[in-house]
Design an enzyme around this catalytic site. Structure first.
Site, mmCIF file in Angstrom:
data_model
loop_
_atom_site.group_PDB
_atom_site.id
_atom_site.type_symbol
_atom_site.label_atom_id
_atom_site.label_comp_id
_atom_site.label_asym_id
_atom_site.label_seq_id
_atom_site.Cartn_x
_atom_site.Cartn_y
_atom_site.Cartn_z
ATOM 1 N N CYS A 75 20.952 3.944 -13.321
ATOM 2 C CA CYS A 75 20.055 4.794 -14.124
ATOM 3 C C CYS A 75 20.442 4.589 -15.578
ATOM 4 O O CYS A 75 21.536 4.999 -15.983
ATOM 5 C CB CYS A 75 20.220 6.257 -13.710
ATOM 6 S SG CYS A 75 19.205 7.397 -14.684
ATOM 7 N N HIS A 172 12.389 -3.126 -9.935
ATOM 8 C CA HIS A 172 11.269 -2.821 -10.839
ATOM 9 C C HIS A 172 10.119 -3.800 -10.635
ATOM 10 O O HIS A 172 10.359 -5.001 -10.456
ATOM 11 C CB HIS A 172 11.729 -2.886 -12.296
ATOM 12 C CG HIS A 172 12.647 -1.754 -12.666
ATOM 13 N ND1 HIS A 172 12.190 -0.568 -13.178
ATOM 14 C CD2 HIS A 172 13.988 -1.628 -12.533
ATOM 15 C CE1 HIS A 172 13.219 0.249 -13.368
ATOM 16 N NE2 HIS A 172 14.315 -0.367 -12.983
ATOM 17 N N CYS A 230 12.320 5.731 -18.868
ATOM 18 C CA CYS A 230 13.112 5.130 -17.783
ATOM 19 C C CYS A 230 13.933 4.009 -18.414
ATOM 20 O O CYS A 230 13.362 3.012 -18.887
ATOM 21 C CB CYS A 230 12.183 4.572 -16.702
ATOM 22 S SG CYS A 230 13.051 3.737 -15.356
HETATM 23 N N1 LIG Z 1 14.216 6.148 -10.204
HETATM 24 C C1 LIG Z 1 15.229 5.083 -10.349
HETATM 25 C C2 LIG Z 1 16.601 5.689 -10.723
HETATM 26 C C3 LIG Z 1 16.598 6.294 -12.127
HETATM 27 C C4 LIG Z 1 16.250 5.280 -13.157
HETATM 28 C C5 LIG Z 1 15.805 5.818 -14.525
HETATM 29 N N2 LIG Z 1 15.775 7.243 -14.681
HETATM 30 C C6 LIG Z 1 16.575 5.132 -15.650
HETATM 31 O O1 LIG Z 1 16.783 5.739 -16.712
HETATM 32 O O2 LIG Z 1 16.913 3.931 -15.463
HETATM 33 C C7 LIG Z 1 15.346 4.318 -9.022
HETATM 34 O O3 LIG Z 1 15.038 4.914 -7.979
HETATM 35 O O4 LIG Z 1 15.752 3.145 -9.072
#
Ligand SMILES: N[C@H](CCC[C@H](N)C(=O)O)C(=O)O
Length: 287
Positions: A75, A172, A230
């Protein structure tokens, strides 16, 4: 069980942070979901647990749980929040800070202006390591990238989109859109997130190219829905845009909740991300 927590955000991507060094944090999926619930709980996109680690030269690790309770590998905004947390609560005086995560060890730098720079490591393009199942698909070479057709269909959507696929430790799928404000994030996001070609599901990025050094980005996150920013998604979008020949490093990524700066000098190089990390309040919850 009373648990102390700290509410934080990085460019509007918000977190509940627990200190697992001085309290025992053993939560169920249902408890993670309750904590993340914006009406019945505290409210957060992700929950971070900071813990001690025994690895040589590393003091801490952090674990990340999405609002749906699932534990994930990385994250980016959470990494910056971690650095702010351990620095401001004087748990370390190191700068840079090396920390262990499910995706590996990363290095964080607290900048003089209060932002945090994270070395997010190298992007991963091998489908088996994303993972992405391109079996039977015909990709289109696009610059140094290949874009892949993804067919989306349910009772209200039936269309094919072109995606770049990349992992920043977490998966992604990034597409280019003409107008970010009109992007079909709500309708396409869940279909991409849960597409059968992503065995571990995927974060769905929608980027509008402003110029060769700037994009606007929205991300429908795996396990959290659309977030205001994100961090790994910003890295993935910048890397995809550079590979496709649409962007040049550094890239300013304008998310709805704030701005992230991404630098990547190409294959073999690490992705560097700089952005804000804010402590909002401390609290206690009785679970
Ligand atoms: N939802 C993402 C995790 C959090 C990523 C995001 N909040 C960031 O700042 O990179 C996943 O399931 O891979």
């Amino acid at each position: 069980m009373k648990l102390k927590f700290t509410k934080m955000h990085g460019a509007g991507n918000d977190f509940v942070v627990f200190n697992g060094c001085d309290q025992d944090i053993n939560l169920t999926t249902a408890q993670f979901r309750f904590i993340a619930d914006r009406r019945f709980g505290i409210g957060a996109d992700q929950i971070l647990i900071v813990e001690k680690t025994e690895k040589a030269g590393i003091d801490f690790r952090y674990r990340i749980f999405n609002a749906d309770g699932g534990e994930v590998e990385q994250c980016g905004n959470g990494a910056r929040a971690f650095a702010r947390y351990v620095t401001d609560f004087k748990m370390t005086s190191h700068n840079p800070i090396r920390v262990e995560t499910k995706a590996g060890i990363i290095e964080l730098f607290i900048e003089n202006n209060g932002t945090v720079t994270v070395n997010m490591g190298k992007p991963e393009f091998a489908h088996a390591r994303i993972p992405f199942d391109a079996n039977g698909l015909k990709g289109t070479p696009t610059g140094d990238d290949t874009v892949w057709p993804l067919f989306l269909d349910n009772e209200s959507v039936s269309q094919e989109i072109d995606i770049s696929v990349v992992s920043m430790g977490n998966p992604h799928a990034v597409q280019v859109v003409r107008n970010i404000d009109e992007a079909p994030v709500a309708s396409q996001g869940p279909l991409i997130e849960n597409h059968k070609r992503f065995p571990n599901r995927v974060n769905a990025g929608f980027m509008e190219i402003e110029n060769r050094h700037s994009i606007r980005l929205r991300v429908f996150e795996r396990g959290a829905g659309e977030t205001l920013a994100c961090g790994t998604g910003a890295c993935a979008a910048a890397v995809a845009g550079i590979r496709r020949g649409l962007l040049d490093s550094p890239v300013t990524v304008k998310a709805r909740g704030g701005i992230l700066e991404i630098a990547w000098n190409g294959y073999g190089h690490d992705v560097m991300m700089t952005g804000p990390a804010v402590i909002v309040f401390n609290g206690e919850i009785d679970l």
